[in-house]
Scaffold this motif. Structure first.
Motif, short mmCIF file in Angstrom:
data_model
loop_
_atom_site.label_atom_id
_atom_site.label_comp_id
_atom_site.label_asym_id
_atom_site.label_seq_id
_atom_site.Cartn_x
_atom_site.Cartn_y
_atom_site.Cartn_z
N SER A 47 -19.59 -59.38 30.49
CA SER A 47 -19.14 -60.76 30.59
C SER A 47 -18.88 -61.30 29.20
O SER A 47 -19.49 -60.85 28.21
N GLU A 48 -17.98 -62.27 29.10
CA GLU A 48 -17.68 -62.93 27.84
C GLU A 48 -17.95 -64.42 27.97
O GLU A 48 -17.47 -65.06 28.91
N VAL A 49 -18.73 -64.95 27.07
CA VAL A 49 -19.07 -66.37 27.06
C VAL A 49 -18.42 -67.01 25.84
O VAL A 49 -18.65 -66.57 24.71
N GLU A 50 -17.61 -68.03 26.06
CA GLU A 50 -16.97 -68.73 24.95
C GLU A 50 -17.80 -69.95 24.55
O GLU A 50 -18.52 -70.53 25.36
N PHE A 51 -17.69 -70.33 23.29
CA PHE A 51 -18.48 -71.44 22.81
C PHE A 51 -17.77 -72.14 21.66
O PHE A 51 -16.90 -71.58 21.00
N ASP A 52 -18.15 -73.39 21.43
CA ASP A 52 -17.74 -74.17 20.26
C ASP A 52 -18.98 -74.45 19.43
O ASP A 52 -20.08 -74.62 19.96
#
Length: 386
Positions: A173-178
């Protein structure tokens, strides 16, 4: 001759003598005044030329007196950089808490069996700096970052003997963040015959919605290079390639905590987990019911089924797949040192371009940027110019 003229009562000669004397007096005074003015102007120009004009760095006047002030940068700088980084990570500790239920005995870094964890960041870095001493620069930095974390795991449970009781398929899984980052740093430099070396140290903290606590980051780097002038008429145009090494690592290795929903990150994990447990229990039961199975193996399989049933019940009753849960994680960089290659390209005293690339087996680092430099003049220097 003069006596003869006087004796002859020649008025024209007397008039010429008077005019000549007057001319010599006036011209002589003008010449003396001009010489004094020239001397004063020369002295003033000399004082200005030998005075360091800016408020920083401290000891700038001493550098000016040694004739090396033209080798210093303007004291203040504003930088904007684009930064892209990739790092491989390893999870050394993982704890899971759903409500008041602690599942760390069943779901932890060992049972989750992380196969791959890496992160990628892209962002703009803003920096303001000042030369406090001719060899010492201090700066502040602020970064706006977008990134993503790829996590690949293959949950595996083993019995007391180390034999695998249950192994699920690998999930990714890939989790995107700022994130926002801010920090401070300092640079020490040394130059000799257009060769230069520098040591840079900075500390920053990153704030992201994925983690409750801020993440500390320490960077230490050293560089060595040589500057080449590109114009005989313009000594302020040059390119300076360099190479070096960079050390980066997390600060405060106590770990960090956050909140996540497994069903959102791994949407098929719930069904796969229960199906795999039931299939394994059924396969074990067939061997238990088989008369040819040795009694010792039957006892072992019965213990496995009991353990699998306990795991399944605790996981399902906790609601870990359906609700958000709190977690604690401790991670480390697989490799903390990279080799750096880069250049500074100075267009003039005010503008400079920079590029740098760092590489290692488990890290990559790219930075490009534009720098603007300026000076603030001393009041005493302004008064000299008036």
């Amino acid at each position: 001759m003069t006596l003869t003229i006087l004796s002859n009562n020649n008025p024209f000669c007397l008039q010429n003598i008077f005019l000549t004397a007057l001319f010599l007096i006036v011209f002589g005074n003008m010449k003396i005044n001009a010489q004094d003015a020239y001397t004063n102007q020369t002295t003033q120009d000399s004082i200005i030329a030998n005075t360091y004009p800016y408020v920083l760095p401290v000891w700038g006047q001493k550098v000016q007196e040694r004739g090396m002030a033209d080798q210093m940068q303007l004291p203040f700088g504003l930088n904007v950089n684009y930064v892209n980084a990739f790092v491989d990570l390893k999870i050394t500790e993982f704890q899971l808490l759903v409500g008041d239920t602690d599942l760390s005995g069943i779901i932890n870094s060992e049972t989750l069996n992380f196969q791959e964890v890496n992160g990628t960041t892209n962002g703009a870095n803003f920096r303001a700096d000042a030369w406090i001493l001719p060899f010492l620069n201090i700066y502040t930095l602020f970064s706006v970052v977008k990134g993503g974390t790829i996590v690949s795991l293959q949950p595996t449970w083993k019995d007391d003997t180390g034999e695998i009781m249950l192994q699920l398929p690998e999930f990714s899984s890939e989790v995107e963040f700022d994130a926002l980052a801010y920090g401070v740093g300092t640079t020490l430099v040394f130059g000799w015959h257009r060769y230069f070396s520098s040591i840079d140290l900075n500390y920053s903290r990153t704030d992201t919605d994925l983690l409750k606590e801020q993440l500390g980051y320490l960077t230490l780097s050293a560089r060595l290079g040589h500057s080449f002038r590109l114009s005989k008429r313009r000594k302020d145009i040059f390119i300076a390639p360099y190479l070096g090494m960079m050390y980066r690592d997390f600060v405060g290795a106590d770990g960090s905590s956050g909140q996540i929903n497994l069903n959102e990150v791994f949407p098929d994990l719930d069904a796969t987990f229960n199906q795999k447990v039931e299939d394994k229990i059924a396969a074990n039961q067939e061997l238990i019911d088989n008369p040819t199975t040795p009694p010792g193996q039957k006892i072992k399989l019965q213990a496995q089924n009991q353990a699998l049933t306990t795991i399944q019940e605790r996981v399902n009753d906790s609601g870990v797949f359906r609700t958000s849960f709190n977690y604690f994680i401790r991670k480390e960089l697989i490799q903390s040192i990279t080799f750096q290659f880069g250049f500074n390209f100075q267009l003039n005293k005010h503008w400079m371009l920079r590029g740098e690339y760092g590489v290692a087996d488990s890290q990559r680092f790219l930075m490009t940027g534009l720098q603007y430099r300026f000076g603030i003049k001393k009041r005493s220097y302004k008064e000299l110019l008036q």
